[in-house]
Motif scaffolding. Structure first.
Motif, PDB file in Angstrom:
ATOM      1  N   THR A  32     -17.477  -0.732 -48.330  1.00 54.16           N
ATOM      2  CA  THR A  32     -18.288  -1.389 -47.313  1.00 54.16           C
ATOM      3  C   THR A  32     -19.588  -0.636 -47.058  1.00 54.16           C
ATOM      4  O   THR A  32     -20.442  -1.106 -46.321  1.00 54.16           O
ATOM      5  CB  THR A  32     -17.506  -1.498 -45.989  1.00 54.16           C
ATOM      6  OG1 THR A  32     -17.137  -0.185 -45.555  1.00 54.16           O
ATOM      7  CG2 THR A  32     -16.253  -2.342 -46.185  1.00 54.16           C
ATOM      8  N   MET A  33     -19.715   0.557 -47.669  1.00 52.88           N
ATOM      9  CA  MET A  33     -20.941   1.355 -47.537  1.00 52.88           C
ATOM     10  C   MET A  33     -21.088   2.233 -48.766  1.00 52.88           C
ATOM     11  O   MET A  33     -20.112   2.512 -49.475  1.00 52.88           O
ATOM     12  CB  MET A  33     -20.895   2.204 -46.267  1.00 52.88           C
ATOM     13  CG  MET A  33     -19.829   3.264 -46.283  1.00 52.88           C
ATOM     14  SD  MET A  33     -19.522   3.987 -44.670  1.00 52.88           S
ATOM     15  CE  MET A  33     -18.503   2.672 -43.985  1.00 52.88           C
ATOM     16  N   THR A  34     -22.304   2.677 -49.026  1.00 57.03           N
ATOM     17  CA  THR A  34     -22.589   3.451 -50.227  1.00 57.03           C
ATOM     18  C   THR A  34     -21.799   4.746 -50.287  1.00 57.03           C
ATOM     19  O   THR A  34     -21.272   5.130 -51.334  1.00 57.03           O
ATOM     20  CB  THR A  34     -24.093   3.773 -50.304  1.00 57.03           C
ATOM     21  OG1 THR A  34     -24.841   2.558 -50.276  1.00 57.03           O
ATOM     22  CG2 THR A  34     -24.424   4.536 -51.579  1.00 57.03           C
ATOM     23  N   ASP A  35     -21.696   5.434 -49.159  1.00 61.14           N
ATOM     24  CA  ASP A  35     -21.062   6.749 -49.143  1.00 61.14           C
ATOM     25  C   ASP A  35     -19.559   6.705 -48.880  1.00 61.14           C
ATOM     26  O   ASP A  35     -18.946   7.756 -48.671  1.00 61.14           O
ATOM     27  CB  ASP A  35     -21.728   7.629 -48.080  1.00 61.14           C
ATOM     28  CG  ASP A  35     -23.148   8.023 -48.472  1.00 61.14           C
ATOM     29  OD1 ASP A  35     -23.447   8.018 -49.669  1.00 61.14           O
ATOM     30  OD2 ASP A  35     -23.940   8.331 -47.565  1.00 61.14           O
ATOM     31  N   GLU A  36     -18.966   5.543 -48.879  1.00 60.10           N
ATOM     32  CA  GLU A  36     -17.525   5.470 -48.678  1.00 60.10           C
ATOM     33  C   GLU A  36     -16.806   6.098 -49.862  1.00 60.10           C
ATOM     34  O   GLU A  36     -17.157   5.892 -51.025  1.00 60.10           O
ATOM     35  CB  GLU A  36     -17.085   4.021 -48.523  1.00 60.10           C
ATOM     36  CG  GLU A  36     -15.589   3.860 -48.249  1.00 60.10           C
ATOM     37  CD  GLU A  36     -15.194   2.422 -47.978  1.00 60.10           C
ATOM     38  OE1 GLU A  36     -13.983   2.146 -47.899  1.00 60.10           O
ATOM     39  OE2 GLU A  36     -16.099   1.576 -47.838  1.00 60.10           O
ATOM     40  N   ALA A  37     -15.792   6.902 -49.568  1.00 63.12           N
ATOM     41  CA  ALA A  37     -15.010   7.539 -50.624  1.00 63.12           C
ATOM     42  C   ALA A  37     -14.151   6.510 -51.346  1.00 63.12           C
ATOM     43  O   ALA A  37     -13.824   5.450 -50.803  1.00 63.12           O
ATOM     44  CB  ALA A  37     -14.132   8.629 -50.031  1.00 63.12           C
ATOM     45  N   VAL A  88     -20.096  13.007 -48.272  1.00 57.13           N
ATOM     46  CA  VAL A  88     -21.503  13.401 -48.313  1.00 57.13           C
ATOM     47  C   VAL A  88     -21.625  14.624 -49.218  1.00 57.13           C
ATOM     48  O   VAL A  88     -20.997  15.653 -48.953  1.00 57.13           O
ATOM     49  CB  VAL A  88     -22.043  13.745 -46.908  1.00 57.13           C
ATOM     50  CG1 VAL A  88     -23.529  14.088 -46.989  1.00 57.13           C
ATOM     51  CG2 VAL A  88     -21.811  12.592 -45.940  1.00 57.13           C
ATOM     52  N   ASP A  89     -22.390  14.514 -50.295  1.00 50.14           N
ATOM     53  CA  ASP A  89     -22.581  15.663 -51.176  1.00 50.14           C
ATOM     54  C   ASP A  89     -23.842  16.414 -50.748  1.00 50.14           C
ATOM     55  O   ASP A  89     -24.864  15.809 -50.420  1.00 50.14           O
ATOM     56  CB  ASP A  89     -22.657  15.248 -52.641  1.00 50.14           C
ATOM     57  CG  ASP A  89     -23.902  14.454 -52.957  1.00 50.14           C
ATOM     58  OD1 ASP A  89     -23.937  13.253 -52.611  1.00 50.14           O
ATOM     59  OD2 ASP A  89     -24.857  15.028 -53.522  1.00 50.14           O
TER      60      ASP A  89
END
Length: 373
Positions: free
Chosen positions: A113-118, A265-266
């Motif tokens: 649902t979002m770019t940074d979702e694992a 978050v990297d």
């Protein structure tokens, strides 16, 4: 010591000491061998891979205390609880569960649902920490208070500020969580029996922001396919500056929106001196600011951040020479203005308190051995 009165039955979690090949004594009285940190599985305290070049020690040998950063490692997985003997197994070629291994799962109809979702199972050690919600009778029974990491099948590492003032009887640890609002993978809730906060914790500046949660039963006993432990680093280990590491947790994003999904978050690691310099440039801190030795930092890339609620989230870095495995370097502690001023994030430095972590576990084992009840 900050602690609550409770009972914990858990398997032995070996302290990390060590050196190559001499015999040493394990905490359960059996013989082990001093071996390099990389060759001992931190989750099971057993030797990884081929043992053909290692001579199993005999009782006639003189036992030593292995010098750091090596460890006293067992040849067999012989951890025991007070009632049963347990062995953790995995599929594939490994005979024991390895720490720090991702367990991505194929979930039908799953869409980010979002770019940074694992990805489901990408961070199997992530633990969703919840507390009884006494605010509104009509609200959900539990509310989110922070993130933790599974460092042993019965032990969760988190930030002290997440646990401070909390009653362990009101806490639960959700294993295998991905989305707080819906079921994505199989997950289980575990009750808490015992909590410890570092004696030097200072809530005013995040110094020694370390807390341990002991569970009433193994978090891995249900054999969830996407649950596992993360490895701990050697004492005083510091990843080279610029190393890309990643933290994952639940919280509030850069736009101050709640994230029910596990977000990753990297961020690049930053040296202590450079970190202090960058924080001194933040308007809310200024040139007199000093960065504490119990902290490490990473980030400084603006929107590559979580802005709230992510306290306790583990920062993990790839192991050198072991592709696909990670150990936990930090615990999300604080940042300034969501990093909008270019400041990095401050993390509790796990490697700086490795002896403390080992001591807490060792002391509890001694209490059990003399019949604590």
């Amino acid at each position: 010591m900050w602690r609550e009165q409770c009972i914990l039955l858990f398997t032995y979690f070996g302290a990390i000491w060590a050196q190559l090949s001499p015999a040493c004594a394990l905490k359960n009285g059996d013989l082990g061998v001093c071996i390099s940190y990389e060759r001992c599985d931190a989750a099971t305290n057993t030797i990884i891979g081929d043992q053909s070049n290692i001579i199993k020690p005999g009782y006639e040998q003189n036992l030593i205390q292995c010098p750091q950063p090596q460890v006293c490692c067992s040849f067999t997985n012989n951890w025991t609880t007070t009632t049963t003997t347990t062995t953790t197994t995995t599929t594939g070629t490994d005979s024991v569960e390895k720490c720090g291994v991702q367990k991505r799962a194929k979930v039908s109809n799953f869409h980010k649902t979002m770019t940074d979702e694992a990805e489901p199972g990408e961070f199997p050690w992530a633990v969703n920490l919840m507390i009884v919600n006494n605010i509104l009778a009509t609200a959900a029974k539990y509310k989110y208070v922070g993130t933790g990491s599974l460092i042993h099948e019965r032990v969760v590492l988190t930030a002290a500020h997440v646990l401070f003032g909390k009653n362990p009887d009101n806490l639960i640890a959700v294993i295998g969580e991905h989305d707080q609002k819906k079921k994505v993978m199989e997950k289980r809730s575990k009750t808490v029996q015992y909590c410890t906060i570092h004696e030097q914790y200072d809530g005013t500046n995040g110094d020694y922001n370390f807390g341990l949660i002991f569970l009433t039963e193994s978090a891995l006993k249900d054999n969830l396919p996407s649950a596992g432990t993360v490895c701990l680093p050697p004492a005083d280990y510091a990843p080279p500056a610029g190393t890309r590491c990643v933290f994952a947790g639940w919280g509030v994003d850069y736009h101050l929106e709640n994230q029910n999904q596990l977000v990753k978050v990297d961020v690049p690691m930053m040296g202590h001196a450079e970190c202090e310099r960058r924080f001194q440039q933040a308007p809310t801190l200024g040139p007199g600011f000093r960065f504490l030795p119990s902290l490490t930092c990473a980030g400084g890339e603006g929107t590559r951040n979580l802005c709230g609620g992510a306290g306790g989230s583990p920062l993990v870095c790839p192991m050198e020479g072991q592709p696909g495995r990670f150990f936990q370097i930090g615990i999300v502690t604080w940042t300034t203005d969501c990093g909008k001023d270019g400041a990095p994030m401050a993390f509790a430095n796990v490697a700086a308190v490795r002896p403390w972590l080992d001591e807490q576990l060792d002391n509890f084992v001694k209490e059990l051995s003399i019949g604590m009840n």
